[in-house]
Design a protein around this motif. Structure first.
Motif, PDB file in Angstrom:
ATOM      1  N   VAL A  16      33.382  47.462  48.162  1.00 16.47           N
ATOM      2  CA  VAL A  16      34.248  48.559  48.578  1.00 16.47           C
ATOM      3  C   VAL A  16      34.913  48.135  49.882  1.00 16.47           C
ATOM      4  CG1 VAL A  16      32.257  49.709  49.662  1.00 16.47           C
ATOM      5  CG2 VAL A  16      34.353  51.003  49.286  1.00 16.47           C
ATOM      6  N   VAL A  17      36.203  48.413  49.985  1.00 17.31           N
ATOM      7  CA  VAL A  17      36.967  48.044  51.180  1.00 17.31           C
ATOM      8  C   VAL A  17      37.017  49.236  52.124  1.00 17.31           C
ATOM      9  CG1 VAL A  17      39.210  47.325  52.077  1.00 17.31           C
ATOM     10  CG2 VAL A  17      38.347  46.356  49.942  1.00 17.31           C
ATOM     11  N   GLY A  18      36.527  49.041  53.344  1.00 16.74           N
ATOM     12  CA  GLY A  18      36.603  50.089  54.342  1.00 16.74           C
ATOM     13  C   GLY A  18      37.986  50.145  54.958  1.00 16.74           C
ATOM     14  N   LEU A  19      38.648  51.280  54.827  1.00 24.22           N
ATOM     15  CA  LEU A  19      39.985  51.470  55.395  1.00 24.22           C
ATOM     16  C   LEU A  19      39.831  52.146  56.750  1.00 24.22           C
ATOM     17  CD1 LEU A  19      41.934  52.607  52.189  1.00 24.22           C
ATOM     18  CD2 LEU A  19      41.853  50.321  53.221  1.00 24.22           C
ATOM     19  N   ASP A  20      39.546  51.339  57.750  1.00 24.38           N
ATOM     20  CA  ASP A  20      39.259  51.827  59.097  1.00 24.38           C
ATOM     21  C   ASP A  20      40.295  51.274  60.070  1.00 24.38           C
ATOM     22  OD1 ASP A  20      37.028  52.545  57.634  1.00 24.38           O
ATOM     23  OD2 ASP A  20      35.676  51.147  58.632  1.00 24.38           O
ATOM     24  N   VAL A  68      44.712  45.105  46.650  1.00 27.61           N
ATOM     25  CA  VAL A  68      43.342  44.890  46.165  1.00 27.61           C
ATOM     26  C   VAL A  68      42.927  45.807  45.023  1.00 27.61           C
ATOM     27  CG1 VAL A  68      42.638  44.098  48.460  1.00 27.61           C
ATOM     28  CG2 VAL A  68      42.269  46.500  47.829  1.00 27.61           C
ATOM     29  N   CYS A  69      43.811  46.696  44.572  1.00 27.61           N
ATOM     30  CA  CYS A  69      43.379  47.712  43.605  1.00 27.61           C
ATOM     31  C   CYS A  69      43.008  47.134  42.242  1.00 27.61           C
ATOM     32  CB  CYS A  69      44.433  48.798  43.455  1.00 27.61           C
ATOM     33  SG  CYS A  69      46.015  48.237  42.791  1.00 27.61           S
ATOM     34  N   ASP A  70      43.421  45.924  41.958  1.00 29.92           N
ATOM     35  CA  ASP A  70      43.004  45.299  40.706  1.00 29.92           C
ATOM     36  C   ASP A  70      41.829  44.338  40.908  1.00 29.92           C
ATOM     37  OD1 ASP A  70      44.527  43.463  42.165  1.00 29.92           O
ATOM     38  OD2 ASP A  70      45.221  42.414  40.368  1.00 29.92           O
ATOM     39  N   ILE A  71      41.278  44.330  42.123  1.00 33.22           N
ATOM     40  CA  ILE A  71      40.149  43.455  42.441  1.00 33.22           C
ATOM     41  C   ILE A  71      38.901  44.249  42.770  1.00 33.22           C
ATOM     42  CG2 ILE A  71      39.309  41.670  44.038  1.00 33.22           C
ATOM     43  CD1 ILE A  71      42.261  40.974  44.554  1.00 33.22           C
ATOM     44  N   VAL A  72      39.060  45.325  43.546  1.00 29.60           N
ATOM     45  CA  VAL A  72      37.906  46.111  43.997  1.00 29.60           C
ATOM     46  C   VAL A  72      37.870  47.452  43.276  1.00 29.60           C
ATOM     47  CG1 VAL A  72      38.019  45.000  46.264  1.00 29.60           C
ATOM     48  CG2 VAL A  72      39.077  47.242  45.940  1.00 29.60           C
ATOM     49  N   PRO A  73      36.682  48.034  43.121  1.00 30.44           N
ATOM     50  CA  PRO A  73      36.584  49.320  42.441  1.00 30.44           C
ATOM     51  C   PRO A  73      36.744  50.522  43.354  1.00 30.44           C
ATOM     52  CG  PRO A  73      34.403  48.436  42.838  1.00 30.44           C
ATOM     53  CD  PRO A  73      35.362  47.397  43.324  1.00 30.44           C
ATOM     54  N   ALA A  74      36.619  50.320  44.679  1.00 29.93           N
ATOM     55  CA  ALA A  74      36.532  51.475  45.563  1.00 29.93           C
ATOM     56  C   ALA A  74      37.042  51.153  46.956  1.00 29.93           C
ATOM     57  CB  ALA A  74      35.079  51.953  45.647  1.00 29.93           C
ATOM     58  N   VAL A  75      37.427  52.215  47.674  1.00 31.22           N
ATOM     59  CA  VAL A  75      37.759  52.112  49.092  1.00 31.22           C
ATOM     60  C   VAL A  75      36.971  53.181  49.855  1.00 31.22           C
ATOM     61  CG1 VAL A  75      40.049  51.103  48.811  1.00 31.22           C
ATOM     62  CG2 VAL A  75      39.791  53.590  48.799  1.00 31.22           C
ATOM     63  N   LYS A  76      36.827  52.934  51.162  1.00 29.79           N
ATOM     64  CA  LYS A  76      36.042  53.851  51.994  1.00 29.79           C
ATOM     65  C   LYS A  76      36.760  54.089  53.330  1.00 29.79           C
ATOM     66  CE  LYS A  76      32.232  52.352  53.969  1.00 29.79           C
ATOM     67  NZ  LYS A  76      32.537  52.597  55.421  1.00 29.79           N
ATOM     68  N   ILE A 287      38.291  42.292  55.642  1.00 28.38           N
ATOM     69  CA  ILE A 287      39.377  42.316  54.653  1.00 28.38           C
ATOM     70  C   ILE A 287      40.664  42.855  55.261  1.00 28.38           C
ATOM     71  CG2 ILE A 287      40.147  43.356  52.478  1.00 28.38           C
ATOM     72  CD1 ILE A 287      37.274  43.151  51.493  1.00 28.38           C
ATOM     73  N   ILE A 288      40.601  44.036  55.877  1.00 31.90           N
ATOM     74  CA  ILE A 288      41.855  44.617  56.375  1.00 31.90           C
ATOM     75  C   ILE A 288      42.354  43.907  57.630  1.00 31.90           C
ATOM     76  CG2 ILE A 288      41.154  46.830  55.394  1.00 31.90           C
ATOM     77  CD1 ILE A 288      40.851  47.919  58.242  1.00 31.90           C
ATOM     78  N   GLY A 289      41.470  43.185  58.302  1.00 27.48           N
ATOM     79  CA  GLY A 289      41.883  42.419  59.473  1.00 27.48           C
ATOM     80  C   GLY A 289      41.991  40.931  59.218  1.00 27.48           C
ATOM     81  N   ALA A 290      41.907  40.527  57.962  1.00 25.13           N
ATOM     82  CA  ALA A 290      41.936  39.089  57.641  1.00 25.13           C
ATOM     83  C   ALA A 290      43.242  38.434  58.064  1.00 25.13           C
ATOM     84  CB  ALA A 290      41.707  38.893  56.144  1.00 25.13           C
ATOM     85  N   TRP A 291      44.310  39.204  58.099  1.00 24.56           N
ATOM     86  CA  TRP A 291      45.616  38.642  58.467  1.00 24.56           C
ATOM     87  C   TRP A 291      45.633  38.072  59.883  1.00 24.56           C
ATOM     88  CZ3 TRP A 291      48.431  40.517  62.627  1.00 24.56           C
ATOM     89  CH2 TRP A 291      48.010  41.729  63.176  1.00 24.56           C
ATOM     90  N   ARG A 315      44.003  40.288  50.062  1.00 22.60           N
ATOM     91  CA  ARG A 315      43.696  39.942  48.669  1.00 22.60           C
ATOM     92  C   ARG A 315      42.824  38.694  48.601  1.00 22.60           C
ATOM     93  NH1 ARG A 315      45.509  41.408  43.754  1.00 22.60           N
ATOM     94  NH2 ARG A 315      45.349  39.878  42.088  1.00 22.60           N
ATOM     95  N   ARG A 316      43.175  37.695  49.399  1.00 25.10           N
ATOM     96  CA  ARG A 316      42.387  36.469  49.416  1.00 25.10           C
ATOM     97  C   ARG A 316      40.957  36.745  49.885  1.00 25.10           C
ATOM     98  NH1 ARG A 316      45.609  32.282  52.552  1.00 25.10           N
ATOM     99  NH2 ARG A 316      45.065  33.681  54.263  1.00 25.10           N
ATOM    100  N   ALA A 317      40.804  37.570  50.937  1.00 26.52           N
ATOM    101  CA  ALA A 317      39.474  37.898  51.453  1.00 26.52           C
ATOM    102  C   ALA A 317      38.676  38.714  50.446  1.00 26.52           C
ATOM    103  CB  ALA A 317      39.600  38.653  52.772  1.00 26.52           C
ATOM    104  N   ALA A 318      39.347  39.630  49.734  1.00 25.84           N
ATOM    105  CA  ALA A 318      38.655  40.454  48.737  1.00 25.84           C
ATOM    106  C   ALA A 318      38.165  39.600  47.571  1.00 25.84           C
ATOM    107  CB  ALA A 318      39.583  41.558  48.243  1.00 25.84           C
ATOM    108  N   ILE A 319      38.964  38.632  47.166  1.00 26.61           N
ATOM    109  CA  ILE A 319      38.552  37.728  46.078  1.00 26.61           C
ATOM    110  C   ILE A 319      37.360  36.878  46.521  1.00 26.61           C
ATOM    111  CG2 ILE A 319      39.253  35.697  44.751  1.00 26.61           C
ATOM    112  CD1 ILE A 319      42.069  36.944  44.610  1.00 26.61           C
ATOM    113  N   ASP A 320      37.409  36.378  47.747  1.00 29.83           N
ATOM    114  CA  ASP A 320      36.289  35.581  48.260  1.00 29.83           C
ATOM    115  C   ASP A 320      35.004  36.407  48.287  1.00 29.83           C
ATOM    116  OD1 ASP A 320      37.955  33.415  48.594  1.00 29.83           O
ATOM    117  OD2 ASP A 320      38.212  33.689  50.754  1.00 29.83           O
ATOM    118  N   MET A 321      35.115  37.668  48.722  1.00 31.18           N
ATOM    119  CA  MET A 321      33.945  38.546  48.768  1.00 31.18           C
ATOM    120  C   MET A 321      33.427  38.820  47.363  1.00 31.18           C
ATOM    121  SD  MET A 321      33.619  42.321  50.502  1.00 31.18           S
ATOM    122  CE  MET A 321      32.114  43.312  50.313  1.00 31.18           C
TER     123      MET A 321
END
Length: 331
Positions: A16-20, A68-76, A287-291, A315-321
């Protein structure tokens, strides 16, 4: 929890990607590009900075979600980051949850509510929607038709007021086909000051809370055997994960602390059950700060280039995770 587990199975990804968002995590050109639009529409100039940043958060989050919506199932999304901006920030939070839903994601509202009585019942409307006035059409309509401004599938809850502070959330979740995650052992270092206290009856405080969480979810188990009442357990305390998993066989675990906070795949491996289910692992800044650590980052980037970099890096960080967690859940 069935919908969350179904989404994890579809994506082959228990993350799950934290949107913080913070001002430091959103590229400056994105924030700056909104100034004139906000200045032209906001009457009180004292509001300009808050509204500008809230709008930037929405743009930033939508780009991340699309990436990331086609990679991860959830966001937080963490509501505190948005509430810090006042009403504009609350709007940005609701818009973020709504957009994530539109893109097919399961949404965990990280709100960490915890109170008793009528206050807890009011907080539980995060799950059940805005209460209807007596005798109105909404009052007589079925629950799923109530106005739901938050669009959360689950929320986080603090258990330290006991069952009085939990029951209203369980009731709302059960009535509205939603879930909650109760804090058991959090990922911050000083959590040990309270959560690992030795009890006179034996065991540690967080272990007692884990037993309560397992009990509070009893009777709400879904097709996969997991109840509506999940638990939050930090990846930074992974050494205790296997024992916790055994003691909470019907409790889905939400696991923060992976990545930037120091949690590793070894730490989270014990949180999955024998079928590789039972846990969803959260990463935010990683993930959100990977840039910010991308080699192609340039100080002179414009808005479009900055957003493209955000999307590509996330996207790259989400795939790696995902790939790392695939190995951990199959151990």
């Amino acid at each position: 929890m069935d919908r969350l587990i179904d989404a994890i199975e579809r994506m082959h990804n228990p993350s799950v990607v934290g949107l913080d968002p913070t001002p430091q995590l959103v590229p400056e050109p994105v924030i700056a590009s909104l100034h004139d639009e906000v200045a032209d529409t906001v009457e009180d100039e004292r509001e300009i900075d808050a509204v500008q940043l809230a709008m930037a958060y929405v743009v930033f989050n939508q780009v991340l979600i699309d990436a990331v919506c086609d990679i991860v199932p959830a966001v937080k999304p963490q509501i505190a980051m948005y509430e810090a901006l006042g009403p504009a920030g609350v709007d940005a939070y609701a818009m973020t949850c709504d957009y994530a839903h539109e893109r097919g994601l399961y949404v965990v509202g990280d709100v960490k509510r915890g109170d008793i009585g009528s206050t807890a019942a009011a907080y539980a409307h995060h799950l059940s929607g805005v209460p209807a006035l007596p005798g109105t059409r909404q009052d007589t309509a079925s629950v799923p038709n109530r106005y739901d401004p938050w669009r959360e599938d689950a929320i986080t809850v603090n258990p330290y007021l006991g069952v009085d502070g939990i029951a209203p959330f369980v009731e709302a979740a059960d009535a509205c086909d939603k879930d909650l995650f109760v804090l058991v052992h959090t990922s911050n270092p000083s959590s040990v000051d309270l959560q690992e206290l030795e009890l006179g009856s034996g065991g540690r405080l967080y272990e007692h809370v884990a037993g309560l969480v397992e009990t509070w979810g009893r009777g709400t188990e879904g097709a996969y055997g997991y109840s509506r009442v999940g638990g939050v357990f930090g990846a930074t305390f992974g050494a205790d994960a296997a024992a916790l998993r055994r003691s909470m066989p019907h409790t889905m675990l939400l696991v923060p602390g992976y990545g930037a906070q120091g949690g590793t795949t070894d730490d989270v491996a014990g949180m999955f059950d024998a079928e590789g289910r039972g846990a969803v692992i959260s990463s935010s800044r990683g993930i959100i700060g990977a840039w910010r650590s991308a080699p192609e980052r340039q100080a002179s980037m414009g808005q479009d280039d900055a957003l493209e970099l955000v999307a590509h890096s996330a996207r790259r960080a989400a795939i790696d995770m995902r790939d790392a967690l695939d190995q951990a859940s199959s151990r």
